[in-house]
Design a protein around this motif. Structure first.
Motif, PDB file in Angstrom:
ATOM      1  N   PHE A  68      14.328 -24.749  12.660  1.00 30.51           N
ATOM      2  CA  PHE A  68      13.953 -24.296  13.999  1.00 30.51           C
ATOM      3  C   PHE A  68      14.110 -25.408  15.019  1.00 30.51           C
ATOM      4  O   PHE A  68      14.235 -26.575  14.679  1.00 30.51           O
ATOM      5  N   LYS A  69      14.057 -24.985  16.288  1.00 29.21           N
ATOM      6  CA  LYS A  69      14.151 -25.923  17.405  1.00 29.21           C
ATOM      7  C   LYS A  69      13.185 -25.467  18.492  1.00 29.21           C
ATOM      8  O   LYS A  69      12.764 -24.298  18.507  1.00 29.21           O
ATOM      9  N   PRO A  70      12.815 -26.362  19.393  1.00 24.85           N
ATOM     10  CA  PRO A  70      11.943 -25.946  20.498  1.00 24.85           C
ATOM     11  C   PRO A  70      12.523 -24.730  21.222  1.00 24.85           C
ATOM     12  O   PRO A  70      13.734 -24.638  21.451  1.00 24.85           O
ATOM     13  N   GLY A  71      11.633 -23.779  21.499  1.00 27.43           N
ATOM     14  CA  GLY A  71      12.045 -22.541  22.160  1.00 27.43           C
ATOM     15  C   GLY A  71      12.171 -21.362  21.210  1.00 27.43           C
ATOM     16  O   GLY A  71      12.179 -20.209  21.656  1.00 27.43           O
ATOM     17  N   ASP A  72      12.278 -21.620  19.899  1.00 29.31           N
ATOM     18  CA  ASP A  72      12.354 -20.519  18.942  1.00 29.31           C
ATOM     19  C   ASP A  72      11.029 -19.757  18.922  1.00 29.31           C
ATOM     20  O   ASP A  72       9.961 -20.338  19.139  1.00 29.31           O
ATOM     21  N   VAL A  73      11.112 -18.440  18.651  1.00 27.79           N
ATOM     22  CA  VAL A  73       9.959 -17.547  18.810  1.00 27.79           C
ATOM     23  C   VAL A  73       9.737 -16.708  17.548  1.00 27.79           C
ATOM     24  O   VAL A  73      10.690 -16.261  16.903  1.00 27.79           O
ATOM     25  N   LYS A  74       8.460 -16.489  17.228  1.00 31.28           N
ATOM     26  CA  LYS A  74       8.026 -15.547  16.186  1.00 31.28           C
ATOM     27  C   LYS A  74       6.959 -14.653  16.802  1.00 31.28           C
ATOM     28  O   LYS A  74       6.208 -15.077  17.677  1.00 31.28           O
ATOM     29  N   THR A  75       6.877 -13.409  16.322  1.00 28.02           N
ATOM     30  CA  THR A  75       5.844 -12.496  16.819  1.00 28.02           C
ATOM     31  C   THR A  75       5.095 -11.872  15.650  1.00 28.02           C
ATOM     32  O   THR A  75       5.603 -11.815  14.525  1.00 28.02           O
ATOM     33  N   PHE A  76       3.901 -11.412  15.955  1.00 29.07           N
ATOM     34  CA  PHE A  76       3.018 -10.798  14.967  1.00 29.07           C
ATOM     35  C   PHE A  76       2.087  -9.856  15.720  1.00 29.07           C
ATOM     36  O   PHE A  76       1.656 -10.171  16.838  1.00 29.07           O
ATOM     37  N   GLN A  77       1.797  -8.705  15.142  1.00 31.14           N
ATOM     38  CA  GLN A  77       0.860  -7.763  15.774  1.00 31.14           C
ATOM     39  C   GLN A  77      -0.369  -7.565  14.908  1.00 31.14           C
ATOM     40  O   GLN A  77      -0.270  -7.504  13.681  1.00 31.14           O
ATOM     41  N   ARG A  78      -1.517  -7.456  15.561  1.00 30.26           N
ATOM     42  CA  ARG A  78      -2.785  -7.197  14.878  1.00 30.26           C
ATOM     43  C   ARG A  78      -3.475  -6.026  15.569  1.00 30.26           C
ATOM     44  O   ARG A  78      -3.647  -6.040  16.786  1.00 30.26           O
ATOM     45  N   GLN A  79      -3.834  -5.012  14.793  1.00 28.29           N
ATOM     46  CA  GLN A  79      -4.689  -3.955  15.329  1.00 28.29           C
ATOM     47  C   GLN A  79      -6.123  -4.421  15.113  1.00 28.29           C
ATOM     48  O   GLN A  79      -6.523  -4.726  13.984  1.00 28.29           O
TER      49      GLN A  79
END
Length: 129
Positions: free
Chosen positions: A5-16
Motif C-alpha cells: 500500500f501507499k498513502p492515499g489507499d482506502v479500505k471500507t467496512f460497514q457496521r449495523q
C-alpha cells in the motif's frame, strides 16, 4: 511484511449498530446509540484491513494508538460506513485516518496506528509482562 500500500489507499467496512454496540456500563444502559468505545473498536478493524494484507504468516499486527472524535449519534439499527485511508507507512508501522458516516452525516473521525511484528517477538513480550 508485504509493502502493498501507499498513502492515499482506502479500505471500507460497514457496521449495523446493534444493542451490543450501544453505550453500557456497570450501572446499566446509557442510550440506544453507537458508543464511542464501539466506534473505536470498529475504526481499528477498518484500519486493520490493511494489516491483514500486509502481514506474513509469521507476523501479527498490534495497535499503537487511536483517536476518536465522536461528533454525532448513530442510532441502533443504523448502518455506519467506515473509510480508512493510509496516511503514512514507516518501517513496520502504518498510520491511517478514518471517517465513520451514517449516510452522508459524519459520526466520527480520527487516526489509528498499528505495527506489524514477528509473532515470536510478541510472544516473548507478552511472556515478560
Amino acid at each position: 511484511m508485504l509493502n502493498k500500500f501507499k498513502p492515499g489507499d482506502v479500505k471500507t467496512f460497514q457496521r449495523q449498530v446493534t444493542a451490543a454496540d450501544c453505550a453500557m456500563f456497570d450501572s446499566g444502559p446509557v442510550h440506544p446509540v453507537y458508543a464511542t468505545f464501539a466506534l473505536a473498536r470498529d475504526a481499528e478493524w477498518c484500519c486493520r484491513l490493511f494489516v491483514l494484507e500486509m502481514k506474513e504468516e509469521d507476523e501479527e499486527g498490534i495497535g499503537t494508538m487511536i483517536s476518536v472524535h465522536h461528533v454525532s449519534p448513530a442510532p441502533e439499527d443504523s448502518v455506519v460506513t467506515f473509510t480508512a485511508t493510509v496516511k503514512s507507512l514507516r518501517g513496520n508501522e502504518i498510520i491511517c485516518s478514518y471517517e465513520a458516516r451514517c449516510g452522508e452525516r459524519l459520526v466520527a473521525s480520527g487516526e489509528q496506528g498499528q505495527k506489524i511484528l514477528k509473532k515470536e517477538k510478541l510472544e516473548t513480550l507478552f511472556r515478560s509482562l
